[in-house]
Design an enzyme around this catalytic site. Structure first.
Site, mmCIF file in Angstrom:
data_model
loop_
_atom_site.group_PDB
_atom_site.id
_atom_site.type_symbol
_atom_site.label_atom_id
_atom_site.label_comp_id
_atom_site.label_asym_id
_atom_site.label_seq_id
_atom_site.Cartn_x
_atom_site.Cartn_y
_atom_site.Cartn_z
ATOM 1 N N ILE A 98 0.838 -1.196 0.000
ATOM 2 C CA ILE A 98 0.000 0.000 0.000
ATOM 3 C C ILE A 98 0.871 1.243 0.000
ATOM 4 C CG2 ILE A 98 -1.858 1.230 1.197
ATOM 5 C CD1 ILE A 98 -2.388 -1.446 2.718
ATOM 6 N N CYS A 99 0.623 2.146 -0.925
ATOM 7 C CA CYS A 99 1.332 3.427 -0.950
ATOM 8 C C CYS A 99 0.503 4.431 -0.153
ATOM 9 C CB CYS A 99 1.521 3.899 -2.396
ATOM 10 S SG CYS A 99 2.390 5.483 -2.507
#
EC number: 2.3.2.23
Length: 205
Positions: free
Chosen positions: A90-91
């Protein structure tokens, strides 16, 4: 170590007694260890992910809460989202550079709920294939480049970052304006930052 365990016990109870909407702690995941949790998640009503079921994996180091947790999606159903890679990474800035000890598992869960709920189009990040093939298994090892948050926009800085991106060292993500749901988190961070600035010694006049 004792302070970390005490903090995790407190957060564990909070998540069990007052979980964020659509989030449920997987009780089996914490039967043998307190440093690795699985949180079951269901997409919010009225969003692109309504009714979809996901799982989040949280891993905590001995330095938690001063060190951010390792958080990623796991299992067979990884949400298709511009900031979520197909391997579950996840960014999200609060998982790296914007992390603060004042934040918590619930804060992260709320941020991820907001991130998914505000999505307008289901699609993977443009560099998904390359990233998944070359990244470290630990998403915290990735040196994210959050587009629009650069402290120096000089040609030299841009050239350096562009070169690093082409080498596969940095991964640029276009991060849109955060949802109003994240404002309380930003307020906590601003308050802490202000207190630190107040305590810093000033130079002699």
């Amino acid at each position: 170590m004792a302070s970390m365990q005490k903090r995790l016990q407190k957060e564990l109870m909070a998540l069990q007694n007052d979980p964020p909407p659509g989030m449920t702690l997987n009780e089996k995941s914490v039967q043998n260890t307190i440093t690795q949790w699985i949180v079951d998640m269901e997409g919010a009503t009225g969003t692109l992910y309504e009714g979809e079921k996901f799982q989040l994996l949280f891993k905590f180091s001995s330095r938690y809460p001063f060190d951010s947790p390792q958080v990623m999606f796991m299992g067979e159903n990884i949400p298709v989202h511009p900031h979520v890679y197909s391997n579950g990474h996840i960014c999200l800035s609060i998982l790296t550079e914007d992390w603060s000890p004042a934040l918590s598992v619930q804060s992260v869960c709320l941020s991820i709920i907001s991130m998914l709920s505000s999505c307008k189009e289901k699609r993977r990040p443009p560099d998904n294939s390359f990233y998944v093939k070359t990244c470290n298994k630990n998403p915290k090892k990735t040196k994210w480049w959050y587009h629009g948050k650069l402290p120096n926009n000089s040609r030299l800085c841009k050239g350096y970052l562009t070169k690093k991106e082409s080498d596969g060292v940095l991964h640029q993500m276009t991060w849109s304006t955060q949802s109003p749901d994240l404002n309380p988190i930003e307020m906590v961070w601003d308050e802490l930052n202000g207190r630190v600035q107040e305590k810093q010694p000033t130079s002699a006049q």
